[in-house]
Scaffold this motif. Structure first.
Motif, PDB file in Angstrom:
ATOM      1  N   ALA A  35      -5.586  11.230   6.274  1.00 42.33           N
ATOM      2  CA  ALA A  35      -4.197  10.966   6.641  1.00 42.33           C
ATOM      3  C   ALA A  35      -4.116  10.284   7.996  1.00 42.33           C
ATOM      4  N   ARG A  36      -4.960  10.696   8.930  1.00 40.21           N
ATOM      5  CA  ARG A  36      -4.944  10.053  10.245  1.00 40.21           C
ATOM      6  C   ARG A  36      -5.403   8.602  10.156  1.00 40.21           C
ATOM      7  N   ALA A  37      -6.403   8.345   9.334  1.00 40.62           N
ATOM      8  CA  ALA A  37      -6.946   6.991   9.248  1.00 40.62           C
ATOM      9  C   ALA A  37      -6.083   6.072   8.388  1.00 40.62           C
ATOM     10  N   HIS A  38      -5.457   6.630   7.354  1.00 38.99           N
ATOM     11  CA  HIS A  38      -4.709   5.811   6.401  1.00 38.99           C
ATOM     12  C   HIS A  38      -3.398   6.508   6.050  1.00 38.99           C
ATOM     13  N   SER A  39      -2.604   6.826   7.054  1.00 33.23           N
ATOM     14  CA  SER A  39      -1.404   7.632   6.814  1.00 33.23           C
ATOM     15  C   SER A  39      -0.420   6.930   5.887  1.00 33.23           C
ATOM     16  N   GLY A  40      -0.324   5.616   5.968  1.00 32.77           N
ATOM     17  CA  GLY A  40       0.632   4.917   5.135  1.00 32.77           C
ATOM     18  C   GLY A  40       0.413   5.155   3.663  1.00 32.77           C
ATOM     19  N   VAL A  41      -0.858   5.293   3.265  1.00 30.01           N
ATOM     20  CA  VAL A  41      -1.177   5.502   1.855  1.00 30.01           C
ATOM     21  C   VAL A  41      -1.256   6.987   1.528  1.00 30.01           C
ATOM     22  N   VAL A  42      -2.095   7.710   2.242  1.00 32.85           N
ATOM     23  CA  VAL A  42      -2.356   9.112   1.902  1.00 32.85           C
ATOM     24  C   VAL A  42      -1.078   9.939   1.936  1.00 32.85           C
ATOM     25  N   CYS A  43      -0.283   9.744   2.973  1.00 33.78           N
ATOM     26  CA  CYS A  43       0.906  10.577   3.101  1.00 33.78           C
ATOM     27  C   CYS A  43       2.041  10.092   2.208  1.00 33.78           C
ATOM     28  N   ALA A  44       2.021   8.830   1.843  1.00 28.70           N
ATOM     29  CA  ALA A  44       2.998   8.358   0.858  1.00 28.70           C
ATOM     30  C   ALA A  44       2.765   9.023  -0.494  1.00 28.70           C
ATOM     31  N   VAL A  45       1.517   9.346  -0.796  1.00 31.98           N
ATOM     32  CA  VAL A  45       1.221  10.079  -2.033  1.00 31.98           C
ATOM     33  C   VAL A  45       1.963  11.419  -2.025  1.00 31.98           C
ATOM     34  N   HIS A  46       1.893  12.126  -0.909  1.00 28.68           N
ATOM     35  CA  HIS A  46       2.550  13.422  -0.817  1.00 28.68           C
ATOM     36  C   HIS A  46       4.072  13.272  -0.849  1.00 28.68           C
ATOM     37  N   ALA A  47       4.570  12.210  -0.224  1.00 27.30           N
ATOM     38  CA  ALA A  47       6.012  11.966  -0.268  1.00 27.30           C
ATOM     39  C   ALA A  47       6.477  11.732  -1.698  1.00 27.30           C
TER      40      ALA A  47
ATOM     41  N   PRO B 163       0.805  -1.227   0.000  1.00 29.18           N
ATOM     42  CA  PRO B 163       0.000   0.000   0.000  1.00 29.18           C
ATOM     43  C   PRO B 163       0.839   1.278   0.000  1.00 29.18           C
ATOM     44  N   VAL B 164       1.920   1.302   0.781  1.00 24.40           N
ATOM     45  CA  VAL B 164       2.748   2.502   0.828  1.00 24.40           C
ATOM     46  C   VAL B 164       3.398   2.747  -0.531  1.00 24.40           C
ATOM     47  N   GLY B 165       3.898   1.673  -1.153  1.00 23.42           N
ATOM     48  CA  GLY B 165       4.492   1.816  -2.482  1.00 23.42           C
ATOM     49  C   GLY B 165       3.483   2.284  -3.506  1.00 23.42           C
ATOM     50  N   ALA B 166       2.240   1.778  -3.391  1.00 26.10           N
ATOM     51  CA  ALA B 166       1.191   2.207  -4.317  1.00 26.10           C
ATOM     52  C   ALA B 166       0.871   3.681  -4.124  1.00 26.10           C
ATOM     53  N   GLY B 167       0.834   4.132  -2.875  1.00 23.25           N
ATOM     54  CA  GLY B 167       0.592   5.549  -2.610  1.00 23.25           C
ATOM     55  C   GLY B 167       1.706   6.417  -3.156  1.00 23.25           C
ATOM     56  N   ARG B 168       2.943   5.995  -2.953  1.00 24.71           N
ATOM     57  CA  ARG B 168       4.067   6.763  -3.461  1.00 24.71           C
ATOM     58  C   ARG B 168       4.034   6.855  -4.988  1.00 24.71           C
ATOM     59  N   GLU B 169       3.704   5.741  -5.660  1.00 25.24           N
ATOM     60  CA  GLU B 169       3.641   5.747  -7.113  1.00 25.24           C
ATOM     61  C   GLU B 169       2.547   6.690  -7.605  1.00 25.24           C
ATOM     62  N   ALA B 170       1.432   6.759  -6.872  1.00 23.35           N
ATOM     63  CA  ALA B 170       0.387   7.711  -7.239  1.00 23.35           C
ATOM     64  C   ALA B 170       0.894   9.144  -7.136  1.00 23.35           C
ATOM     65  N   GLY B 171       1.685   9.421  -6.099  1.00 20.66           N
ATOM     66  CA  GLY B 171       2.269  10.749  -5.957  1.00 20.66           C
ATOM     67  C   GLY B 171       3.238  11.071  -7.080  1.00 20.66           C
ATOM     68  N   VAL B 172       3.989  10.076  -7.526  1.00 20.15           N
ATOM     69  CA  VAL B 172       4.910  10.263  -8.644  1.00 20.15           C
ATOM     70  C   VAL B 172       4.139  10.652  -9.900  1.00 20.15           C
ATOM     71  N   ARG B 173       3.065   9.936 -10.177  1.00 15.40           N
ATOM     72  CA  ARG B 173       2.266  10.248 -11.367  1.00 15.40           C
ATOM     73  C   ARG B 173       1.620  11.624 -11.245  1.00 15.40           C
ATOM     74  N   TRP B 174       1.216  11.979 -10.045  1.00 15.92           N
ATOM     75  CA  TRP B 174       0.618  13.291  -9.799  1.00 15.92           C
ATOM     76  C   TRP B 174       1.621  14.395 -10.143  1.00 15.92           C
ATOM     77  N   ALA B 175       2.866  14.237  -9.691  1.00 13.98           N
ATOM     78  CA  ALA B 175       3.896  15.230  -9.994  1.00 13.98           C
ATOM     79  C   ALA B 175       4.143  15.316 -11.492  1.00 13.98           C
ATOM     80  N   GLN B 176       4.125  14.186 -12.168  1.00 17.59           N
ATOM     81  CA  GLN B 176       4.363  14.180 -13.615  1.00 17.59           C
ATOM     82  C   GLN B 176       3.266  14.936 -14.351  1.00 17.59           C
ATOM     83  N   GLU B 177       2.030  14.808 -13.875  1.00 18.10           N
ATOM     84  CA  GLU B 177       0.932  15.549 -14.479  1.00 18.10           C
ATOM     85  C   GLU B 177       1.047  17.044 -14.185  1.00 18.10           C
ATOM     86  N   THR B 178       1.549  17.378 -13.012  1.00 14.59           N
ATOM     87  CA  THR B 178       1.610  18.777 -12.581  1.00 14.59           C
ATOM     88  C   THR B 178       2.790  19.531 -13.193  1.00 14.59           C
ATOM     89  N   PHE B 179       3.965  18.927 -13.143  1.00 13.46           N
ATOM     90  CA  PHE B 179       5.178  19.629 -13.561  1.00 13.46           C
ATOM     91  C   PHE B 179       5.573  19.335 -15.008  1.00 13.46           C
TER      92      PHE B 179
END
Length: 232
Positions: A178-190, A116-132
């Motif tokens: 983030a409080r309920a699912h910090s491993g995923v939600v905050c990994a997105v931001h990371a 789950p943490v890796g999946a959240g991080r990968e979502a954040g990576v794709r988000w940055a690619q769309e943004t920048f």
């Protein structure tokens, strides 16, 4: 890549960002209000935070003026003025619905994804690619830092920047999720921060996200942290 993250890029708000940065003491009061299911008195918050009641009252009045808290009078009991009750302001309807959806999706990722943490991080990576975009860099280290923090502010984070490598994040647009699912939600931001630096041509800048590191704030370090006192 040097970048690392202590997963959540989290808190402090499910509502709007403050007009100016919150001090640690004031953020602690706001964090307490947001964690409560019912309004609180000055005396209650003073006991819980260890701050003097007069100081707590000043912080509450400031939070009320900034729209981050609301105030109402308790039911009168006997003589004397009724106590004032304070609670955190509710998020706008659209924000609340978005946060609820984010929490639901994060829960499903936790339930279904092997990592789950890796999946959240990968979502954040794709988000940055769309943004920048693919041709965002290279830029100077200062400009990369400025653009990453500006993007976090645009997303609803309250960024308190004193100019050093570490900044305080005193509000978060998805605090409840983030409080309920910090491993995923905050990994997105990371992942978002890490990939943004790479796209800006600055993957030489390490990033670290520390969840709930202070009352009412997470810490985001961009670059090498300043040495602790006594180690210089």
């Amino acid at each position: 890549m040097k970048n690392s993250a202590a997963v959540p890029l989290g808190p402090a708000s499910a509502a709007t960002a403050p007009a100016r940065p919150l001090s640690t003491a004031r953020a602690a009061i706001l964090d307490r209000l947001r964690s409560k299911r019912s309004p609180a008195t000055v005396e209650e918050l003073a006991r819980e935070t260890g701050q003097h009641p007069n100081t707590v009252r000043e912080h509450l009045e400031a939070l009320t003026l900034e729209g981050l808290a609301t105030r109402s009078a308790a039911a009168a009991r006997g003589r004397g003025r009724p106590a004032m009750l304070y609670q955190a302001s509710e998020a706008p309807e659209g924000s609340a619905q978005y946060a609820a959806l984010a929490a639901m999706l994060a829960g499903e990722i936790e339930r279904l994804a092997p990592d789950p943490v890796g999946a959240g991080r990968e979502a954040g990576v794709r988000w940055a690619q769309e943004t920048f975009g693919p041709s965002a860099g290279p830029v100077s280290a200062d400009d990369a830092r400025r653009r990453v923090l500006a993007e976090l502010e645009r997303l609803g984070f309250g960024v308190e920047d004193a100019g050093g490598p570490t900044v305080r994040l005193v509000t978060c647009p998805l605090l409840s999720a983030a409080r309920a699912h910090s491993g995923v939600v905050c990994a997105v931001h990371a992942g978002l921060v890490e990939e943004a630096l790479r796209l800006l041509g600055r993957d030489d800048i390490p990033s670290r996200l520390e969840p709930f590191a202070e009352p009412g704030a997470c810490l985001l370090t961009l670059g090498d942290p300043a040495p602790a006192e006594g180690t210089r």
